[in-house]
Design a protein around this motif. Structure first.
Motif, PDB file in Angstrom:
ATOM      1  N   ASN A   1     100.901  38.594   8.025  1.00 33.93           N
ATOM      2  CA  ASN A   1     100.364  37.700   9.040  1.00 33.93           C
ATOM      3  C   ASN A   1     101.399  36.725   9.600  1.00 33.93           C
ATOM      4  O   ASN A   1     101.043  35.647  10.067  1.00 33.93           O
TER       5      ASN A   1
ATOM      6  N   ARG B   1      90.515  32.241   8.860  1.00 36.98           N
ATOM      7  CA  ARG B   1      91.324  32.867   7.823  1.00 36.98           C
ATOM      8  C   ARG B   1      91.405  31.982   6.583  1.00 36.98           C
ATOM      9  O   ARG B   1      91.536  32.472   5.475  1.00 36.98           O
TER      10      ARG B   1
ATOM     11  N   VAL C   1     101.605  29.462   6.335  1.00 37.53           N
ATOM     12  CA  VAL C   1     101.566  30.920   6.302  1.00 37.53           C
ATOM     13  C   VAL C   1     100.689  31.469   5.184  1.00 37.53           C
ATOM     14  O   VAL C   1     100.188  32.581   5.285  1.00 37.53           O
ATOM     15  N   ARG C   2     100.509  30.700   4.132  1.00 39.98           N
ATOM     16  CA  ARG C   2      99.640  31.144   3.061  1.00 39.98           C
ATOM     17  C   ARG C   2      99.160  29.933   2.274  1.00 39.98           C
ATOM     18  O   ARG C   2      99.650  28.823   2.478  1.00 39.98           O
ATOM     19  N   ALA C   3      98.193  30.147   1.399  1.00 37.52           N
ATOM     20  CA  ALA C   3      97.655  29.037   0.626  1.00 37.52           C
ATOM     21  C   ALA C   3      97.067  29.557  -0.674  1.00 37.52           C
ATOM     22  O   ALA C   3      96.719  30.730  -0.799  1.00 37.52           O
ATOM     23  N   ASP C   4      96.988  28.672  -1.642  1.00 37.86           N
ATOM     24  CA  ASP C   4      96.305  28.965  -2.904  1.00 37.86           C
ATOM     25  C   ASP C   4      95.121  28.025  -3.023  1.00 37.86           C
ATOM     26  O   ASP C   4      95.232  26.839  -2.703  1.00 37.86           O
TER      27      ASP C   4
ATOM     28  N   HIS D   1      90.556  31.280  -9.025  1.00 44.03           N
ATOM     29  CA  HIS D   1      91.759  31.256  -8.178  1.00 44.03           C
ATOM     30  C   HIS D   1      91.642  32.241  -7.033  1.00 44.03           C
ATOM     31  O   HIS D   1      91.266  33.399  -7.226  1.00 44.03           O
ATOM     32  N   ASN D   2      91.993  31.762  -5.847  1.00 45.86           N
ATOM     33  CA  ASN D   2      91.962  32.629  -4.670  1.00 45.86           C
ATOM     34  C   ASN D   2      93.218  32.402  -3.844  1.00 45.86           C
ATOM     35  O   ASN D   2      93.561  31.275  -3.522  1.00 45.86           O
ATOM     36  N   ALA D   3      93.899  33.482  -3.533  1.00 47.01           N
ATOM     37  CA  ALA D   3      95.105  33.408  -2.703  1.00 47.01           C
ATOM     38  C   ALA D   3      94.740  33.766  -1.274  1.00 47.01           C
ATOM     39  O   ALA D   3      94.164  34.825  -1.032  1.00 47.01           O
ATOM     40  N   LEU D   4      95.051  32.868  -0.343  1.00 45.58           N
ATOM     41  CA  LEU D   4      94.794  33.121   1.076  1.00 45.58           C
ATOM     42  C   LEU D   4      96.094  33.554   1.737  1.00 45.58           C
ATOM     43  O   LEU D   4      97.083  32.821   1.708  1.00 45.58           O
ATOM     44  N   ASN D   5      96.093  34.749   2.321  1.00 43.74           N
ATOM     45  CA  ASN D   5      97.324  35.255   2.927  1.00 43.74           C
ATOM     46  C   ASN D   5      97.203  35.394   4.449  1.00 43.74           C
ATOM     47  O   ASN D   5      96.149  35.302   4.993  1.00 43.74           O
TER      48      ASN D   5
END
Lengths: 247, 247
Positions: free
Chosen positions: A64, A87, A186-189, B243-247
């Motif tokens: 992405n 998203r 660009v990304r997240a936890d 835990h969740n990773a958002l990409n």
DNA sequence: CAGTGGTCTAGACCACTGG
DNA sequence: CAGTGGTCTAGACCACTGC
């Protein structure tokens, strides 16, 4: 020895090209929303075949970071696109689909400069006491307050961010970060827990004390994998749920 | 008109090949854990180039249906692999990493045949009153009960599943489903909420009444996108988080 | 060493976009 | 119509595995 562990450290050409493109993104050679050179141009620039550039771009698109549009070109991904509006927000109404309640109402409760506590500093890779911006807002859907969010940002990078600018801006907050502060998430936890509603929640989310709420702690990262935002959200889950797809 | 909407309905060759491979997986031509023919063999079989087969396999591997191993071959993915043990369980301890507490202790509370309620039937695409298997179990980490799970399965497909078989089996439950019932779970959706602990939770999870718990409702799907399992989990999140990773 | 997946190339052609 | 990304092919060579 070049590789102490004994590993050959072999790196495919397309990975190196990917790294070069990533560096250009980091350096801001192309801004979010803009087009990057065509595959042929990049192939000539890097002295490799189109197929190799293609594979590099494929991976960046899968992450992405880039967006391919047949017939038009390849573009730097942005949070301003309509298609990708949700998203990062995984909360969905029990009935209807996302956005069916109309656009979210966003009320900025406060936005102030303060000192980073020890845990905020650790998460954002700052020193305790460094200046941070803290914002608090309530998101309402269909007129009902559903989300209370606290947001922490490094003050050195988000200089000049005020409650007014947050309130006046239409569109996703991360899109504002891109255009105003040159920060691209660009990304997240996310770390998710169940917590009881405290006094803050009773007043701002109109729930009874000790009502179970979803606590969502998000750390968002940039192109360079630097933590850039800490966000603690409290979600009401009596009319909504957090949706996660496991693939 | 072949395409009423006016869309050309163009389908690339590699997508068709992907469909053919997927059909073989559905038909059980190769079982989970087994190797599929080499790229060259498949190319000859489908009368296309290796590159086209390659692109088809690439997508199936990205969807975790196949597993590529350089020098060895391409294999049908399975839940028995150690590396992918926590693909569906997103709960992580606050300190340490997954598995650092040792293997989970799994206590089967019950496993019985019953009639599907209206909502269970709807989710599993059954008729209300159809027979389902219902299992209940507690997962403990480091000796502490953390998760209470209720599981619903269509009785026609999971014929003969008993508490004993669940209790005696070592390894992931989905691996047992593969070997014993020829059911392969390929993806799942989870709906997450915060709920107060009820009497069941106080007794089985050793928490106080009304303690906020994470409610995780999962629907798991097969190769054919049929819903095959409904699972309602209640997670303690005082020592763990989702835990969740958002990409 | 043979067999597998992984990389890289060069070229042809197709599908889509916009002027 | 030219320019873009998307598909497909054929062939060469590399990296990894196991016999």
């Amino acid at each position: 020895m070049a590789s102490p562990g004994g590993a050959p450290a072999f790196s495919p050409l397309y990975q190196q090209i990917k790294g070069l493109i990533l560096n250009s993104l980091r350096a801001g050679e192309w801004k979010p929303g803009e087009g990057i050179p065509s595959e042929m141009d990049l192939a000539a620039r890097f002295r490799v075949s189109q197929g190799t550039v293609r594979k590099a771009i494929d991976e960046l698109a899968a992450e992405n970071l880039l967006l391919r549009r047949q017939g038009k070109g390849t573009f730097v991904a942005t949070h301003a696109e309509q298609q990708v509006q949700f998203r990062f927000l995984k909360l969905v109404p029990d009935s209807g689909t996302r956005g069916s309640e109309g656009p979210a109402q966003r009320d900025i409760i406060e936005c102030r400069r303060t000192r980073a506590s020890a845990d905020v500093a650790r998460v954002l890779a700052l020193r305790a006491g460094d200046t941070v911006l803290q914002a608090r807002r309530v998101l309402s859907f269909g007129g009902t307050p559903i989300i209370l969010e606290d947001i922490w940002l490094p003050a050195t990078i988000f200089k000049g961010l005020t409650a007014e600018r947050l309130a006046n801006y239409q569109g996703p907050m991360y899109a504002l970060f891109e255009t105003e502060f040159n920060v691209r998430m660009v990304r997240a936890d996310e770390k998710i827990r169940a917590i009881p509603a405290s006094d803050i929640h009773t007043s701002l989310l109109k729930v009874k004390k000790n009502t179970p709420l979803l606590s969502v702690e998000r750390v968002a990262y940039t192109y360079r994998d630097e933590p850039m935002e800490l966000r603690r959200g409290c979600y009401r889950t009596d009319t909504h749920y957090y949706h996660n797809a496991l693939n």
